[in-house]
Design a protein around this motif. Structure first.
Motif, PDB file in Angstrom:
ATOM      1  N   ASN A  40       0.799  -1.228   0.000  1.00 22.74           N
ATOM      2  CA  ASN A  40       0.000   0.000   0.000  1.00 22.74           C
ATOM      3  C   ASN A  40       0.835   1.284   0.000  1.00 22.74           C
ATOM      4  O   ASN A  40       0.307   2.350   0.293  1.00 22.74           O
ATOM      5  N   TRP A  41       2.128   1.206  -0.337  1.00 23.90           N
ATOM      6  CA  TRP A  41       2.911   2.443  -0.387  1.00 23.90           C
ATOM      7  C   TRP A  41       2.580   3.192  -1.656  1.00 23.90           C
ATOM      8  O   TRP A  41       2.643   2.660  -2.761  1.00 23.90           O
ATOM      9  N   ASP A  42       2.216   4.471  -1.518  1.00 20.38           N
ATOM     10  CA  ASP A  42       1.757   5.275  -2.645  1.00 20.38           C
ATOM     11  C   ASP A  42       2.702   6.424  -2.996  1.00 20.38           C
ATOM     12  O   ASP A  42       2.294   7.421  -3.579  1.00 20.38           O
ATOM     13  N   GLY A  43       3.970   6.305  -2.640  1.00 21.49           N
ATOM     14  CA  GLY A  43       4.943   7.321  -3.023  1.00 21.49           C
ATOM     15  C   GLY A  43       4.963   8.534  -2.115  1.00 21.49           C
ATOM     16  O   GLY A  43       5.364   9.618  -2.532  1.00 21.49           O
ATOM     17  N   LYS A  44       4.538   8.354  -0.883  1.00 19.06           N
ATOM     18  CA  LYS A  44       4.560   9.457   0.085  1.00 19.06           C
ATOM     19  C   LYS A  44       5.594   9.164   1.161  1.00 19.06           C
ATOM     20  O   LYS A  44       5.908   8.009   1.437  1.00 19.06           O
ATOM     21  N   ASN A  45       6.097  10.223   1.784  1.00 16.40           N
ATOM     22  CA  ASN A  45       7.052  10.022   2.870  1.00 16.40           C
ATOM     23  C   ASN A  45       6.306   9.709   4.165  1.00 16.40           C
ATOM     24  O   ASN A  45       5.076   9.595   4.170  1.00 16.40           O
ATOM     25  N   MET A  46       7.033   9.597   5.253  1.00 15.94           N
ATOM     26  CA  MET A  46       6.409   9.234   6.532  1.00 15.94           C
ATOM     27  C   MET A  46       5.499  10.327   7.080  1.00 15.94           C
ATOM     28  O   MET A  46       4.694  10.074   7.969  1.00 15.94           O
ATOM     29  N   ASN A  47       5.613  11.557   6.535  1.00 15.28           N
ATOM     30  CA  ASN A  47       4.723  12.649   6.936  1.00 15.28           C
ATOM     31  C   ASN A  47       3.501  12.752   6.035  1.00 15.28           C
ATOM     32  O   ASN A  47       2.703  13.672   6.188  1.00 15.28           O
ATOM     33  N   GLY A  48       3.365  11.845   5.077  1.00 17.72           N
ATOM     34  CA  GLY A  48       2.221  11.850   4.173  1.00 17.72           C
ATOM     35  C   GLY A  48       2.355  12.806   3.003  1.00 17.72           C
ATOM     36  O   GLY A  48       1.388  13.061   2.307  1.00 17.72           O
ATOM     37  N   GLU A  49       3.566  13.313   2.766  1.00 20.09           N
ATOM     38  CA  GLU A  49       3.800  14.254   1.670  1.00 20.09           C
ATOM     39  C   GLU A  49       4.266  13.500   0.427  1.00 20.09           C
ATOM     40  O   GLU A  49       5.046  12.542   0.534  1.00 20.09           O
ATOM     41  N   ASP A  50       3.785  13.932  -0.744  1.00 16.06           N
ATOM     42  CA  ASP A  50       4.209  13.317  -1.990  1.00 16.06           C
ATOM     43  C   ASP A  50       5.705  13.487  -2.187  1.00 16.06           C
ATOM     44  O   ASP A  50       6.243  14.580  -1.991  1.00 16.06           O
ATOM     45  N   LEU A  51       6.369  12.407  -2.585  1.00 16.16           N
ATOM     46  CA  LEU A  51       7.788  12.484  -2.919  1.00 16.16           C
ATOM     47  C   LEU A  51       7.949  12.957  -4.352  1.00 16.16           C
ATOM     48  O   LEU A  51       7.071  12.747  -5.189  1.00 16.16           O
ATOM     49  N   SER A  52       9.073  13.561  -4.635  1.00 21.86           N
ATOM     50  CA  SER A  52       9.329  14.042  -5.984  1.00 21.86           C
ATOM     51  C   SER A  52       9.701  12.876  -6.894  1.00 21.86           C
ATOM     52  O   SER A  52      10.122  11.812  -6.440  1.00 21.86           O
ATOM     53  N   ASP A  53       9.538  13.084  -8.188  1.00 27.84           N
ATOM     54  CA  ASP A  53       9.933  12.086  -9.170  1.00 27.84           C
ATOM     55  C   ASP A  53      11.430  11.847  -9.028  1.00 27.84           C
ATOM     56  O   ASP A  53      12.219  12.791  -9.081  1.00 27.84           O
ATOM     57  N   ASP A  54      11.814  10.601  -8.860  1.00 27.07           N
ATOM     58  CA  ASP A  54      13.226  10.286  -8.646  1.00 27.07           C
ATOM     59  C   ASP A  54      13.369   8.768  -8.557  1.00 27.07           C
ATOM     60  O   ASP A  54      12.383   8.030  -8.629  1.00 27.07           O
TER      61      ASP A  54
END
Length: 77
Positions: A40-54
Motif C-alpha cells: 500500500n505504499w503510494d509514493g509518500k514520505n512518513m509525513n504523508g507528503e508526496d515524494l518528488s519524481d526520482d
C-alpha cells in the motif's frame, strides 16, 4: 488512471506476514518505513507528503533470513 498507484509485490500478502519495507532516497536517508507492509505504499514520505519524481531504493524484509533489495523509479506523470 489507477495504474501503478501503489508499490505492489505480487503474492506478498498471501505468502508472508509482518513484512518490513524501508524506502531510502539517493542519499541513503530513510524516507518511508512500514513494519507490516500490505502493498500500500503510494509514493509518500512518513509525513504523508508526496515524494518528488526520482529513483528510490528499498529493502523488503520478508523473514529473519530473507531480505530483498532493489530500486524503483517514481514518476507521477
Amino acid at each position: 488512471d489507477n495504474v501503478n498507484d501503489f508499490f505492489e509485490i505480487p503474492g506478498l500478502n498471501s505468502q508472508y506476514n509482518n513484512v518490513v519495507l524501508n524506502v531510502f532516497n539517493r542519499w541513503g536517508n530513510l524516507i518511508y518505513n512500514n513494519s507490516d507492509y500490505q502493498n500500500n505504499w503510494d509514493g509518500k514520505n512518513m509525513n504523508g507528503e508526496d515524494l518528488s519524481d526520482d529513483t528510490y531504493y528499498f529493502t523488503l524484509k520478508l523473514t529473519n533470513e530473507e531480505t530483498i533489495t532493489g530500486y524503483l523509479v517514481l514518476k507521477r506523470k
